[in-house]
Design a protein around this motif. Sequence first.
Motif, short mmCIF file in Angstrom:
data_model
loop_
_atom_site.label_atom_id
_atom_site.label_comp_id
_atom_site.label_asym_id
_atom_site.label_seq_id
_atom_site.Cartn_x
_atom_site.Cartn_y
_atom_site.Cartn_z
N ALA A 1 2.35 1.73 -3.39
CA ALA A 1 1.34 2.21 -4.33
C ALA A 1 1.22 3.74 -4.25
O ALA A 1 1.13 4.42 -5.27
N ARG B 1 0.84 -1.21 0.00
CA ARG B 1 0.00 0.00 0.00
C ARG B 1 0.87 1.26 0.00
O ARG B 1 0.58 2.24 -0.68
N VAL C 1 -2.97 -3.82 -5.07
CA VAL C 1 -3.58 -2.71 -4.32
C VAL C 1 -4.58 -2.01 -5.23
O VAL C 1 -4.20 -1.47 -6.27
N ASP C 2 -5.84 -2.04 -4.83
CA ASP C 2 -6.91 -1.43 -5.64
C ASP C 2 -6.88 -1.91 -7.08
O ASP C 2 -7.03 -1.13 -8.03
N ASP D 1 -1.28 -9.80 -1.67
CA ASP D 1 -0.93 -8.59 -0.93
C ASP D 1 -0.28 -7.55 -1.82
O ASP D 1 -0.26 -6.36 -1.49
N LEU E 1 -0.78 4.14 7.28
CA LEU E 1 -0.26 4.77 6.07
C LEU E 1 -0.01 6.27 6.30
O LEU E 1 1.02 6.81 5.88
N ASN F 1 -5.47 0.59 8.69
CA ASN F 1 -4.57 0.70 7.54
C ASN F 1 -4.37 2.17 7.14
O ASN F 1 -3.27 2.59 6.80
N LYS F 2 -5.45 2.92 7.19
CA LYS F 2 -5.38 4.34 6.81
C LYS F 2 -4.47 5.11 7.75
O LYS F 2 -3.64 5.92 7.31
#
Length: 307
Positions: free
Chosen positions: A28, A25, A59-60, A56, A298, A294-295
């Motif tokens: 990305a 992530r 991503v998107d 994994d 990040l 996760n947000k």
Amino acid sequence: MGRYNNDMVVVTGATASGKTGFAARLAAVLGGEIISADSRQVYRGMNIGTGKDYDDYIVDGVQIPYHLVDIADAGYKYNVYEYQRDFLSVYNDLKLRKVLPVVCGGSGMYLDSIISGYKLIKVPVNEELRKSLADKSPAELSGILSSYKDLHNITDIDTPKRAIRAIEIEEYYIREGSDPDEFPEISPLVLGIRYDRDKRRERISQRLESRLDSGLVEEVKALIDRGISTDDLIYYGLEYKFITMYLLGQMTYNEMKKKLETAIHQFAKRQMTWFRGMERRGIKIHWIDGELSNKDKLGRALMLIKD
């Protein structure tokens, strides 16, 4: 790469900390690519036991490029010298393409070899030394290893063969010194995903159950059926060691499962000890709470990177 103060970002942490998904992530968002730092994910066909969660890296709906996974045949004994060589090949290519490398893994020797810039030395086999150590118990080998002032690795040593190889490397450094090629100076930002001890143990136990349910035993059996020697599989340690012993009839399924779970917990503890050693040597690890969303993970990482 020019947008950031660091040459690369490293994502590490103990086993079962969710490093790969987080690193993907992060890559990305940064337009980066993953370089694995896992001493067993290099082997083809060793997928479930080494945690190669290929999904994994998506991503998107977008595949994040990754490197140094599936680059050696099972049965081969890949080493840190080869890892440094292969890492530099990928790193230099990414640098030329102005792509930020995001290193992801928890193998202490591999990480330290590129963060601390170990000397590039290919240590030869010392048959005489190996013979002198052949009858030593695991405790005796561990005692010998602990006597070295600047031990290069303890995280991946869970079989006598690995311990003997580590002693072989240390003895070579003492005997020969080092005048090899210098490892290039790299300025990394090191991020670590960390859970408290109880949560880490819970995650390890849950993941082992999931891997066993996903065909881990069958994976090891398939490797044996392909002609990979049981000695080589035992050499790889952890899942491959204990499941091979089970398949050889040396323990029951329940014994295997219990001993394997204990061994993984011990491995995670050694990893955390290694990370503390890195910090004592002046390597700053920016720890991120694994319990964050996760947000939020990040967001914390991006703030550190941009600072």
